[in-house]
Design a protein around this motif. Sequence first.
Motif, PDB file in Angstrom:
ATOM      1  N   SER A   1      93.180  18.229 105.386  1.00 45.49           N
ATOM      2  CA  SER A   1      94.382  18.877 104.865  1.00 45.49           C
ATOM      3  C   SER A   1      94.695  20.214 105.535  1.00 45.49           C
ATOM      4  N   LYS A   2      93.809  20.692 106.405  1.00 49.05           N
ATOM      5  CA  LYS A   2      94.141  21.882 107.173  1.00 49.05           C
ATOM      6  C   LYS A   2      95.332  21.636 108.088  1.00 49.05           C
ATOM      7  N   THR A   3      95.471  20.404 108.532  1.00 46.53           N
ATOM      8  CA  THR A   3      96.506  20.085 109.520  1.00 46.53           C
ATOM      9  C   THR A   3      97.642  19.232 108.978  1.00 46.53           C
ATOM     10  N   ARG A   4      97.488  18.641 107.810  1.00 46.01           N
ATOM     11  CA  ARG A   4      98.533  17.787 107.253  1.00 46.01           C
ATOM     12  C   ARG A   4      98.348  17.667 105.748  1.00 46.01           C
ATOM     13  N   PRO A   5      99.413  17.326 105.021  1.00 44.23           N
ATOM     14  CA  PRO A   5      99.263  17.149 103.577  1.00 44.23           C
ATOM     15  C   PRO A   5      98.376  15.950 103.284  1.00 44.23           C
ATOM     16  N   LYS A   6      97.661  16.022 102.203  1.00 47.52           N
ATOM     17  CA  LYS A   6      96.704  14.967 101.849  1.00 47.52           C
ATOM     18  C   LYS A   6      97.329  13.570 101.836  1.00 47.52           C
ATOM     19  N   PRO A   7      98.544  13.383 101.300  1.00 50.94           N
ATOM     20  CA  PRO A   7      99.131  12.038 101.311  1.00 50.94           C
ATOM     21  C   PRO A   7      99.398  11.483 102.704  1.00 50.94           C
ATOM     22  N   MET A   8      99.328  12.347 103.738  1.00 47.63           N
ATOM     23  CA  MET A   8      99.540  11.890 105.106  1.00 47.63           C
ATOM     24  C   MET A   8      98.231  11.595 105.831  1.00 47.63           C
ATOM     25  N   VAL A   9      97.088  11.770 105.164  1.00 47.90           N
ATOM     26  CA  VAL A   9      95.811  11.374 105.755  1.00 47.90           C
ATOM     27  C   VAL A   9      95.821   9.857 105.915  1.00 47.90           C
ATOM     28  N   GLU A  10      95.383   9.394 107.056  1.00 51.29           N
ATOM     29  CA  GLU A  10      95.581   7.987 107.407  1.00 51.29           C
ATOM     30  C   GLU A  10      94.406   7.081 107.031  1.00 51.29           C
TER      31      GLU A  10
ATOM     32  N   LEU B   1     103.596  12.159  93.281  1.00 46.65           N
ATOM     33  CA  LEU B   1     103.223  13.566  93.387  1.00 46.65           C
ATOM     34  C   LEU B   1     102.478  13.777  94.702  1.00 46.65           C
ATOM     35  N   ALA B   2     103.114  14.482  95.639  1.00 45.87           N
ATOM     36  CA  ALA B   2     102.557  14.612  96.980  1.00 45.87           C
ATOM     37  C   ALA B   2     102.609  16.049  97.487  1.00 45.87           C
ATOM     38  N   GLY B   3     102.539  17.024  96.563  1.00 47.00           N
ATOM     39  CA  GLY B   3     102.731  18.409  96.968  1.00 47.00           C
ATOM     40  C   GLY B   3     101.508  19.286  96.974  1.00 47.00           C
ATOM     41  N   GLY B   4     100.359  18.757  96.498  1.00 45.45           N
ATOM     42  CA  GLY B   4      99.160  19.591  96.410  1.00 45.45           C
ATOM     43  C   GLY B   4      98.540  19.913  97.761  1.00 45.45           C
ATOM     44  N   LYS B   5      97.605  20.854  97.752  1.00 42.48           N
ATOM     45  CA  LYS B   5      96.996  21.314  98.999  1.00 42.48           C
ATOM     46  C   LYS B   5      95.800  20.482  99.442  1.00 42.48           C
ATOM     47  N   GLY B   6      95.247  19.661  98.549  1.00 44.95           N
ATOM     48  CA  GLY B   6      94.139  18.800  98.946  1.00 44.95           C
ATOM     49  C   GLY B   6      92.924  19.558  99.433  1.00 44.95           C
ATOM     50  N   THR B   7      92.512  20.583  98.681  1.00 41.72           N
ATOM     51  CA  THR B   7      91.435  21.457  99.149  1.00 41.72           C
ATOM     52  C   THR B   7      90.087  20.743  99.239  1.00 41.72           C
ATOM     53  N   ARG B   8      89.888  19.671  98.473  1.00 41.74           N
ATOM     54  CA  ARG B   8      88.594  18.992  98.505  1.00 41.74           C
ATOM     55  C   ARG B   8      88.420  18.118  99.743  1.00 41.74           C
ATOM     56  N   ILE B   9      89.494  17.916 100.478  1.00 40.87           N
ATOM     57  CA  ILE B   9      89.401  17.200 101.747  1.00 40.87           C
ATOM     58  C   ILE B   9      89.970  18.097 102.839  1.00 40.87           C
ATOM     59  N   SER B  10      89.491  19.336 102.836  1.00 36.60           N
ATOM     60  CA  SER B  10      90.057  20.369 103.709  1.00 36.60           C
ATOM     61  C   SER B  10      89.900  20.042 105.188  1.00 36.60           C
ATOM     62  N   GLU B  11      88.914  19.197 105.530  1.00 39.45           N
ATOM     63  CA  GLU B  11      88.759  18.798 106.927  1.00 39.45           C
ATOM     64  C   GLU B  11      90.031  18.153 107.464  1.00 39.45           C
TER      65      GLU B  11
ATOM     66  N   TRP C   1      89.963   0.495  91.917  1.00 40.93           N
ATOM     67  CA  TRP C   1      90.676   1.774  92.045  1.00 40.93           C
ATOM     68  C   TRP C   1      89.783   2.720  92.828  1.00 40.93           C
ATOM     69  N   ALA C   2      90.387   3.459  93.738  1.00 39.52           N
ATOM     70  CA  ALA C   2      89.615   4.455  94.484  1.00 39.52           C
ATOM     71  C   ALA C   2      90.502   5.636  94.823  1.00 39.52           C
ATOM     72  N   PRO C   3      90.067   6.846  94.498  1.00 40.52           N
ATOM     73  CA  PRO C   3      90.786   8.050  94.918  1.00 40.52           C
ATOM     74  C   PRO C   3      90.333   8.442  96.319  1.00 40.52           C
ATOM     75  N   MET C   4      91.086   9.306  96.969  1.00 42.03           N
ATOM     76  CA  MET C   4      90.674   9.842  98.265  1.00 42.03           C
ATOM     77  C   MET C   4      90.506  11.351  98.104  1.00 42.03           C
ATOM     78  N   ASP C   5      89.415  11.734  97.471  1.00 45.51           N
ATOM     79  CA  ASP C   5      89.183  13.144  97.179  1.00 45.51           C
ATOM     80  C   ASP C   5      88.507  13.878  98.324  1.00 45.51           C
ATOM     81  N   ASN C   6      87.768  13.154  99.155  1.00 48.70           N
ATOM     82  CA  ASN C   6      86.999  13.814 100.205  1.00 48.70           C
ATOM     83  C   ASN C   6      86.873  12.888 101.412  1.00 48.70           C
ATOM     84  N   VAL C   7      86.201  13.369 102.438  1.00 46.10           N
ATOM     85  CA  VAL C   7      86.067  12.595 103.668  1.00 46.10           C
ATOM     86  C   VAL C   7      85.272  11.312 103.434  1.00 46.10           C
ATOM     87  N   HIS C   8      84.269  11.378 102.559  1.00 43.77           N
ATOM     88  CA  HIS C   8      83.497  10.176 102.228  1.00 43.77           C
ATOM     89  C   HIS C   8      84.407   9.095 101.647  1.00 43.77           C
ATOM     90  N   ASP C   9      85.302   9.497 100.742  1.00 41.75           N
ATOM     91  CA  ASP C   9      86.243   8.540 100.157  1.00 41.75           C
ATOM     92  C   ASP C   9      87.157   7.949 101.233  1.00 41.75           C
TER      93      ASP C   9
END
Length: 264
Positions: A18-27, A6-16, A231-239
Amino acid sequence: MKVVILAGGKGTRISEESKTRPKPMVEIGGKPILWHIMQLYAGYGFCDFIVCCGYKGYMIKEYFVNYYMHNNNVQYNIGNYTKKIYEHHMENWKVTLVDTGLETLTAGRILQIREYLNDEPFMLTYGDGVSDINLLELKRFHENHKKVMTISITQPEGRFGTIKMDWHSDTVLGFREKAREEQSWVNIGFMMMQPEVFQYLGNGSTMLETVPFEKMVKDGQMTAYRHKGFWAPMDNVHDRDYLEKLWKSEKAPWSKRCINNNFG
């Protein structure tokens, strides 16, 4: 066996990010977290992926269309339109990229990829979390329990220490460090399900984790595989920064090196 991500969400909690790319593409370590998740599955032999795209999904499609260029050093001769590939890093993956809509909820995204599943059992996970879960053990667990759906659960690391109090006198009696065993069990993705799951999705207008989950629980058709490792999620910049630090230390629990250790 196919793996649905599932890679379609907007990722609003990591908006820094996800403004420029989908959350699954954050490196993480120069690679999209989606790539890390796929490496985990591929390490256990699951290499047939269906990616449910949505928000800025064209960036995910572009990444895989040009995967060869993204992952190898290339020399271009502009004058005569020739190129030279210096390495030949390529994955033995089959990747199906499906546009499942911008606002579609998770149940709806799964409904939209049904035709690609050939009425067979499949795995499902989110595009924003990594783990050292043993996927072969998960598969055996699911097959042994013969239910429609298996979710994976864990007790996350506690973020805060606890304090023992005498509330009658307001006296502090002691401190305890972050205690994992005192945390609630949570769903971490890494699910497996039978084709019968589509009977529970309705018209796809809800989140998978709400009405469909509740119906399967009511029918006794859901089991939970307990994962006690990382296990670790990537919900925000800290994660993201935490995962980046682990990767740079070469001790990332979800890495290929750790997967190989699981095989012993």
